[in-house]
Design a protein around this motif. Structure first.
Motif, PDB file in Angstrom:
ATOM      1  N   LEU A 222       0.741  -1.214   0.189  1.00  0.00           N
ATOM      2  CA  LEU A 222      -0.058   0.235  -0.261  1.00  0.00           C
ATOM      3  C   LEU A 222       0.728   1.078   0.105  1.00  0.00           C
ATOM      4  N   MET A 223       2.369   1.387   0.585  1.00  0.00           N
ATOM      5  CA  MET A 223       2.897   2.142   0.758  1.00  0.00           C
ATOM      6  C   MET A 223       3.430   2.434  -0.449  1.00  0.00           C
ATOM      7  N   ALA A 224       4.115   1.219  -0.908  1.00  0.00           N
ATOM      8  CA  ALA A 224       4.244   1.467  -2.831  1.00  0.00           C
ATOM      9  C   ALA A 224       3.312   1.973  -3.469  1.00  0.00           C
ATOM     10  N   GLY A 225       2.392   1.394  -3.837  1.00  0.00           N
ATOM     11  CA  GLY A 225       1.544   2.069  -4.277  1.00  0.00           C
ATOM     12  C   GLY A 225       0.806   3.654  -4.541  1.00  0.00           C
ATOM     13  N   TYR A 226       0.672   3.902  -3.218  1.00  0.00           N
ATOM     14  CA  TYR A 226       0.681   5.719  -2.727  1.00  0.00           C
ATOM     15  C   TYR A 226       1.810   6.317  -2.667  1.00  0.00           C
ATOM     16  N   PHE A 227       3.198   6.110  -2.941  1.00  0.00           N
ATOM     17  CA  PHE A 227       4.261   7.157  -3.472  1.00  0.00           C
ATOM     18  C   PHE A 227       3.988   7.025  -4.865  1.00  0.00           C
ATOM     19  N   VAL A 228       3.688   6.119  -5.730  1.00  0.00           N
ATOM     20  CA  VAL A 228       3.234   6.638  -6.928  1.00  0.00           C
ATOM     21  C   VAL A 228       2.119   7.775  -7.365  1.00  0.00           C
ATOM     22  N   CYS A 229       1.281   7.679  -6.970  1.00  0.00           N
ATOM     23  CA  CYS A 229      -0.048   8.983  -6.418  1.00  0.00           C
ATOM     24  C   CYS A 229       0.255  10.177  -6.344  1.00  0.00           C
ATOM     25  N   GLY A 230       1.100  10.005  -5.242  1.00  0.00           N
ATOM     26  CA  GLY A 230       2.016  11.125  -4.321  1.00  0.00           C
ATOM     27  C   GLY A 230       2.668  12.075  -5.773  1.00  0.00           C
ATOM     28  N   PHE A 231       3.426  11.312  -7.056  1.00  0.00           N
ATOM     29  CA  PHE A 231       4.502  11.150  -7.686  1.00  0.00           C
ATOM     30  C   PHE A 231       3.150  12.230  -8.530  1.00  0.00           C
ATOM     31  N   GLN A 232       2.318  11.128  -8.804  1.00  0.00           N
ATOM     32  CA  GLN A 232       1.514  11.558 -10.242  1.00  0.00           C
ATOM     33  C   GLN A 232       0.574  13.017  -9.923  1.00  0.00           C
ATOM     34  N   VAL A 233      -0.285  13.151  -8.872  1.00  0.00           N
ATOM     35  CA  VAL A 233      -0.815  13.870  -8.804  1.00  0.00           C
ATOM     36  C   VAL A 233      -0.181  15.362  -8.643  1.00  0.00           C
ATOM     37  N   VAL A 234       0.707  15.598  -7.914  1.00  0.00           N
ATOM     38  CA  VAL A 234       1.459  17.136  -7.410  1.00  0.00           C
ATOM     39  C   VAL A 234       2.162  17.093  -8.422  1.00  0.00           C
ATOM     40  N   PHE A 235       2.882  16.027  -8.790  1.00  0.00           N
ATOM     41  CA  PHE A 235       3.343  16.688 -10.328  1.00  0.00           C
ATOM     42  C   PHE A 235       2.183  17.168 -11.878  1.00  0.00           C
ATOM     43  N   ILE A 236       1.414  17.087 -12.145  1.00  0.00           N
ATOM     44  CA  ILE A 236      -0.077  17.489 -12.996  1.00  0.00           C
ATOM     45  C   ILE A 236      -0.153  18.503 -12.071  1.00  0.00           C
ATOM     46  N   GLY A 237      -0.737  18.591 -10.532  1.00  0.00           N
ATOM     47  CA  GLY A 237      -1.070  19.881  -9.748  1.00  0.00           C
ATOM     48  C   GLY A 237      -0.875  21.181  -9.712  1.00  0.00           C
ATOM     49  N   VAL A 238       0.869  20.590 -10.152  1.00  0.00           N
ATOM     50  CA  VAL A 238       2.093  21.522 -10.038  1.00  0.00           C
ATOM     51  C   VAL A 238       2.241  22.094 -11.467  1.00  0.00           C
ATOM     52  N   HIS A 239       2.445  21.634 -12.514  1.00  0.00           N
ATOM     53  CA  HIS A 239       3.524  21.993 -13.407  1.00  0.00           C
ATOM     54  C   HIS A 239       2.431  21.684 -14.889  1.00  0.00           C
ATOM     55  N   LEU A 319      -9.900   9.880 -11.213  1.00  0.00           N
ATOM     56  CA  LEU A 319      -8.842   9.116 -10.746  1.00  0.00           C
ATOM     57  C   LEU A 319      -8.303   9.650 -10.129  1.00  0.00           C
ATOM     58  N   TRP A 320      -8.718  10.920  -9.749  1.00  0.00           N
ATOM     59  CA  TRP A 320      -7.479  11.954  -8.849  1.00  0.00           C
ATOM     60  C   TRP A 320      -6.826  11.362  -8.128  1.00  0.00           C
ATOM     61  N   LEU A 321      -8.359  12.043  -6.421  1.00  0.00           N
ATOM     62  CA  LEU A 321      -8.110  11.115  -5.202  1.00  0.00           C
ATOM     63  C   LEU A 321      -8.890  10.047  -4.960  1.00  0.00           C
ATOM     64  N   SER A 322      -9.201   8.897  -5.961  1.00  0.00           N
ATOM     65  CA  SER A 322      -9.989   8.371  -5.328  1.00  0.00           C
ATOM     66  C   SER A 322      -9.229   7.258  -5.186  1.00  0.00           C
TER      67      SER A 322
END
Length: 407
Positions: A222-239, A319-322
């Motif tokens: 679960l921790m490994a999957g959540y790492f990916v979640c953070g990478f994707q959404v914050v990169f997209i949200g900020v950049h 799919l964002w915070l789902s």
């Protein structure tokens, strides 16, 4: 019935929790709108701004562990009050920072600490303790949907404030607005917290709970999957706002895109929370991560137009915070709710390490190559990885006293 046995009403928990998450998450989702105004006014590189936001995400995750411990022990109310004050100070400091170092301390450390005390880990701890397990995943979906509505509501407001008042004054206005979290926190003041009493019977100490969780393979996955979640959404949200402007699209397209992500995530998080009561949460998570990779690949392949941006934003919004409701509901289902905020904080710390990497690499590689392409491709690959690692997660309650089995 003793004070420790009474519970808050579900309507009260959801209403106050939803409004708190709406404010806290809604404001932070708009930080990408400040990237170009701040860097142009201060003469900084994009990496400088991105690094401060990366620190924010890392501080949010790390401090969230301790915020979760405090909320589990002393109740969410006190943590929320402290978080609101830190949020206001951080926004004001972000507006008035004279150099990049102070900007990193205020936009990074202060606001990161504030988000640790005003977002999902703390609010979900209250939901886990106060709402029946039969409706827990659904309730977490409602709270996550509120955070998404906050993005839909607040991002256009933030864009309007920046254009109407200037970027500094806009931040000062938000510093006042975020203090509304304090009165809302009274609605999450749980019976039994105070004077050392706690409403949840604890069969384990903090260290026993941590030892059990970190030895359990499903927790690691679960921790490994959540790492990916953070990478994707914050990169997209900020950049993404800067990416779209670099491609010749107007700033309004970026504002509408972020707002659409927030709007459609209202539906995505609610649906994910509801499905979590009926379907295997590991399969829901795998489908979300794989869906993100497909959406990004199609977005990069298709001709870039305002309409393609809006379609991509709507799909990513679903799919964002789902991932949030099924991930936290799985933690509660496996380990129980006594240490839910703390364990959720550790999983979220992994999310925030991913967020740090996503936002920082976005700025770094853009400055080095003049393009975001490499980070887009990394996001696609990571989404496939997260889909794979979530499938073996075991959702059954852990057998206390037994040696944890493989995932």
């Amino acid at each position: 019935m003793s004070p420790a046995e009474r519970k808050l009403s579900m309507a009260q928990v959801l209403a106050c929790g939803a409004m708190i998450v709406t404010l806290s998450m809604g404001i932070r989702h708009g930080f990408g709108l400040w990237l170009q105004p701040v860097t142009q006014a201060q003469g900084w590189s994009r990496e400088t701004f991105a690094f401060a936001i990366a620190i924010q995400n890392l501080a949010w995750g790390f401090i969230g562990i301790f915020a979760g411990m405090l909320a589990d022990r002393f109740g969410a109310f006190r943590v929320l009050i402290g978080g609101a004050v830190l949020y206001a100070l951080g926004l004001a400091g972000m507006a008035l920072s004279p150099n990049a170092f102070i900007f990193s301390l205020t936009a990074g450390v202060l606001i990161g600490a504030a988000q640790a005390g005003t977002t999902y880990a703390v609010v979900y701890g209250v939901i886990g303790r106060q709402i029946d397990p039969a409706r827990r995943s659904w309730a977490m979906g409602v709270a996550a949907a509120a955070g998404s509505f906050g993005q839909f509501l607040m991002v256009p407001v933030e864009g309007f404030l920046i254009s109407g008042l200037g970027w500094q004054q806009a931040l000062l206005v938000l510093a006042v607005v975020v203090l509304l979290i304090s009165p809302l926190a009274f609605g999450l003041r749980e019976p039994g917290f105070g004077g050392g009493a706690a409403p949840v019977k604890r069969e384990q100490t903090i260290f026993q709970a941590l030892g059990e969780a970190f030895k359990y393979p499903s927790f690691q996955l679960l921790m490994a999957g959540y790492f990916v979640c953070g990478f994707q959404v914050v990169f997209i949200g900020v950049h993404m706002p800067s990416y779209l402007k670099d491609k010749g699209l107007s700033p309004q397209v970026a504002s509408y895109a972020l707002a659409l992500i927030g709007l459609f995530n209202v539906f995505g998080t609610y649906i994910a929370g509801t499905l979590g009561q009926k379907l295997a949460k590991r399969k829901i998570l795998a489908a979300i991560y794989l869906g993100r990779s497909i959406a990004i690949a199609v977005f990069l392949w298709a001709p870039l137009t305002p309409m393609s941006v809006y379609i991509f934003s709507a799909v990513m919004g679903v799919l964002w915070l789902s991932t949030v409701p099924p991930t936290n509901a799985t933690i509660a289902q496996i380990f129980g709710v006594a240490h839910l905020s703390m364990l959720g904080g550790f999983v979220f710390f992994s999310h925030q390490i991913g967020s740090f990497m996503g936002v920082w690499l976005g700025g770094l590689l853009y400055d080095r190559t003049g393009s975001y392409d490499i980070v887009w491709y990394i996001s696609i690959a990571l989404g496939v990885f997260a889909a794979i690692v979530n499938l073996p997660v075991r959702e059954a309650p852990i057998a206390r006293g037994a040696v944890p089995q493989g995932a």
